[in-house]
Design a protein around this motif. Structure first.
Motif, mmCIF file in Angstrom:
data_model
loop_
_atom_site.group_PDB
_atom_site.id
_atom_site.type_symbol
_atom_site.label_atom_id
_atom_site.label_comp_id
_atom_site.label_asym_id
_atom_site.label_seq_id
_atom_site.Cartn_x
_atom_site.Cartn_y
_atom_site.Cartn_z
ATOM 1 N N VAL A 173 0.904 -1.175 0.161
ATOM 2 C CA VAL A 173 -0.049 0.018 -0.116
ATOM 3 C C VAL A 173 0.743 1.067 -0.033
ATOM 4 C CG1 VAL A 173 -2.005 -1.076 1.387
ATOM 5 C CG2 VAL A 173 -0.296 0.152 2.409
ATOM 6 N N GLY A 174 0.359 2.173 -0.639
ATOM 7 C CA GLY A 174 1.130 3.481 -0.571
ATOM 8 C C GLY A 174 0.326 4.802 -0.650
ATOM 9 N N LYS A 175 1.017 5.984 -0.659
ATOM 10 C CA LYS A 175 0.386 7.256 -0.933
ATOM 11 C C LYS A 175 0.924 7.792 -2.305
ATOM 12 C CE LYS A 175 -1.336 11.174 1.520
ATOM 13 N NZ LYS A 175 -1.490 11.915 2.771
ATOM 14 N N VAL A 176 0.503 8.071 -3.439
ATOM 15 C CA VAL A 176 0.951 8.540 -4.379
ATOM 16 C C VAL A 176 0.278 9.450 -5.008
ATOM 17 C CG1 VAL A 176 1.830 7.951 -6.956
ATOM 18 C CG2 VAL A 176 1.701 6.358 -5.134
ATOM 19 N N GLY A 177 0.754 10.639 -5.230
ATOM 20 C CA GLY A 177 0.082 11.832 -5.314
ATOM 21 C C GLY A 177 -0.910 12.460 -4.556
ATOM 22 N N GLY A 178 -0.624 12.067 -3.369
ATOM 23 C CA GLY A 178 -1.508 12.481 -2.339
ATOM 24 C C GLY A 178 -2.834 11.482 -1.997
ATOM 25 N N GLU A 179 -2.739 10.481 -2.794
ATOM 26 C CA GLU A 179 -3.868 9.313 -2.704
ATOM 27 C C GLU A 179 -3.209 8.014 -2.107
ATOM 28 O OE1 GLU A 179 -6.992 9.212 -3.548
ATOM 29 O OE2 GLU A 179 -7.461 11.233 -4.407
ATOM 30 N N VAL A 180 -4.170 7.386 -1.332
ATOM 31 C CA VAL A 180 -3.766 6.216 -0.610
ATOM 32 C C VAL A 180 -4.216 5.249 -1.682
ATOM 33 C CG1 VAL A 180 -4.108 4.492 1.165
ATOM 34 C CG2 VAL A 180 -3.832 7.035 1.906
ATOM 35 N N ALA A 192 6.172 7.182 -4.972
ATOM 36 C CA ALA A 192 5.477 7.253 -3.816
ATOM 37 C C ALA A 192 5.793 7.998 -2.645
ATOM 38 C CB ALA A 192 5.073 5.756 -3.210
ATOM 39 N N GLU A 193 5.024 8.709 -1.949
ATOM 40 C CA GLU A 193 5.504 9.563 -0.858
ATOM 41 C C GLU A 193 5.550 8.629 0.430
ATOM 42 O OE1 GLU A 193 1.730 11.654 -1.879
ATOM 43 O OE2 GLU A 193 3.092 11.329 -3.708
ATOM 44 N N VAL A 194 4.618 7.683 0.514
ATOM 45 C CA VAL A 194 4.839 6.640 1.524
ATOM 46 C C VAL A 194 4.631 5.386 0.812
ATOM 47 C CG1 VAL A 194 3.661 5.831 3.635
ATOM 48 C CG2 VAL A 194 3.426 8.083 3.150
ATOM 49 N N ASP A 195 5.609 4.167 1.499
ATOM 50 C CA ASP A 195 5.344 2.981 0.829
ATOM 51 C C ASP A 195 5.292 2.011 2.071
ATOM 52 O OD1 ASP A 195 6.038 0.783 -0.911
ATOM 53 O OD2 ASP A 195 8.176 0.956 -0.733
ATOM 54 N N MET A 196 4.440 0.994 1.903
ATOM 55 C CA MET A 196 4.146 0.206 3.075
ATOM 56 C C MET A 196 3.903 -1.205 2.552
ATOM 57 S SD MET A 196 1.557 0.842 6.146
ATOM 58 C CE MET A 196 2.224 2.243 6.584
ATOM 59 N N ASN A 197 4.365 -2.208 3.379
ATOM 60 C CA ASN A 197 3.993 -3.541 3.028
ATOM 61 C C ASN A 197 3.182 -4.276 4.232
ATOM 62 O OD1 ASN A 197 5.237 -3.931 0.411
ATOM 63 N ND2 ASN A 197 7.022 -3.555 1.520
ATOM 64 N N VAL A 198 1.981 -4.897 3.907
ATOM 65 C CA VAL A 198 1.185 -5.286 5.023
ATOM 66 C C VAL A 198 0.920 -7.025 5.030
ATOM 67 C CG1 VAL A 198 -0.938 -5.395 5.969
ATOM 68 C CG2 VAL A 198 -0.012 -3.161 5.015
ATOM 69 N N VAL A 199 1.461 -7.670 5.998
ATOM 70 C CA VAL A 199 1.276 -9.198 5.897
ATOM 71 C C VAL A 199 0.187 -9.443 6.962
ATOM 72 C CG1 VAL A 199 2.439 -11.170 5.913
ATOM 73 C CG2 VAL A 199 3.582 -9.279 5.310
ATOM 74 N N MET A 200 -0.866 -10.254 6.614
ATOM 75 C CA MET A 200 -1.917 -10.446 7.687
ATOM 76 C C MET A 200 -2.272 -12.053 7.253
ATOM 77 S SD MET A 200 -4.253 -7.034 7.357
ATOM 78 C CE MET A 200 -5.265 -7.568 8.554
ATOM 79 N N THR A 201 -3.057 -12.521 8.035
ATOM 80 C CA THR A 201 -3.588 -13.979 8.111
ATOM 81 C C THR A 201 -4.974 -13.704 7.524
ATOM 82 O OG1 THR A 201 -4.596 -13.688 10.427
ATOM 83 C CG2 THR A 201 -2.245 -14.475 10.126
ATOM 84 N N GLY A 202 -5.662 -15.060 7.136
ATOM 85 C CA GLY A 202 -6.969 -14.763 6.773
ATOM 86 C C GLY A 202 -8.137 -14.385 7.369
#
Length: 249
Positions: A173-180, A192-202
């Motif tokens: 997920v990230g924020k690009v041009g002010g949009e998530v 990207a202004e913000v760069d994120m990786n999210v790992v989750m279970t089912g």
């Protein structure tokens, strides 16, 4: 990029900001591995194989428990320009080590090692084409390969049950041009202004969240939106996993 009144930023490939790229999973992709898939998320393509070894690392020997670990690599021409093989350099780079440790940690979080027996499952994630999100695609595909390998062990009567406690997937997920937005392709990730990786279970539990403000710090409101959109995307990915794998028993 132009603005749209309905979905916000119009992305380079026409997706909505909450939309993942097309996902394709080809199973049994490698003949000899106990589990092997090719996962494609847009133009990112990763081969994930699971190999069973009837031994464990020395620190687990005699403890009646198993081990799951991972290695990650990128082919020289997976990107726009050729990158030298790390084997030629004689050592792995920091990014490679970080990603393979992430993949291993993530898979172990949903594996009951006590049910695996004294054996190891090696997960190899080889990126053959990179267009952003290679680590998240690796985790999502590696879980399917791991599940397939466990199913092979059960079929051989080496396991009484599948030692997986939940499904597992990851998304950028990230924020690009002010949009998530979710599932950033390389063009988006590079700006990207913000760069994120999210790992989750089912079932919606967090395994790991890696986030960085590339330019300016971000607000809690942004963080909430990152996690919310990330969870929505991960639900779509785990739905694909469930359709392929079936029940974990």
């Amino acid at each position: 990029m132009r603005m749209s009144g309905i979905s916000g930023l119009v992305r380079f490939d026409g997706r909505r900001r909450d939309q993942v790229r097309p996902v394709k999973v080809s199973r049994n992709y490698i003949k000899h591995a106990e589990g092997a898939v090719l996962i494609e998320m847009g133009d990112t393509k990763v081969i994930c194989t699971a190999s069973v070894e009837e031994k464990v690392p020395p620190f687990l020997k005699g403890k009646g428990t198993g081990w799951v670990t991972a290695e990650y690599a990128m082919l020289p021409r997976a990107t726009h320009e050729r990158s030298p093989r790390e084997a030629v350099k004689g050592k792995q780079g920091g990014r490679t080590l970080e990603i393979q440790r992430l993949v291993g940690r993530a898979l172990r979080s949903v594996t009951d090692m006590s049910q695996l027996g004294e054996r190891s499952i090696w997960i190899d994630c080889d990126v053959i084409q990179a267009d952003g999100g290679t680590r998240t695609a690796s985790i999502t595909g590696a879980f399917i390969a791991l599940a397939d390998a466990c199913a092979v062990l059960k079929k051989r009567d080496l396991l009484k049950k599948i030692p997986l406690t939940d499904y597992l997937a990851a998304i950028s997920v990230g924020k690009v041009g002010g949009e998530v937005m979710v599932d950033l392709a390389y063009t988006e990730d590079s700006m990207a202004e913000v760069d994120m990786n999210v790992v989750m279970t089912g079932c919606g539990r967090y395994v790991e969240v890696q986030g960085t403000a590339e330019r300016t710090p971000f607000a809690k409101q942004d963080m909430d939106e990152f996690l919310s959109l990330g969870w929505q995307a991960i639900q779509r990915l785990t739905a694909i996993q469930k359709e392929l794998i079936g029940a974990l028993d």
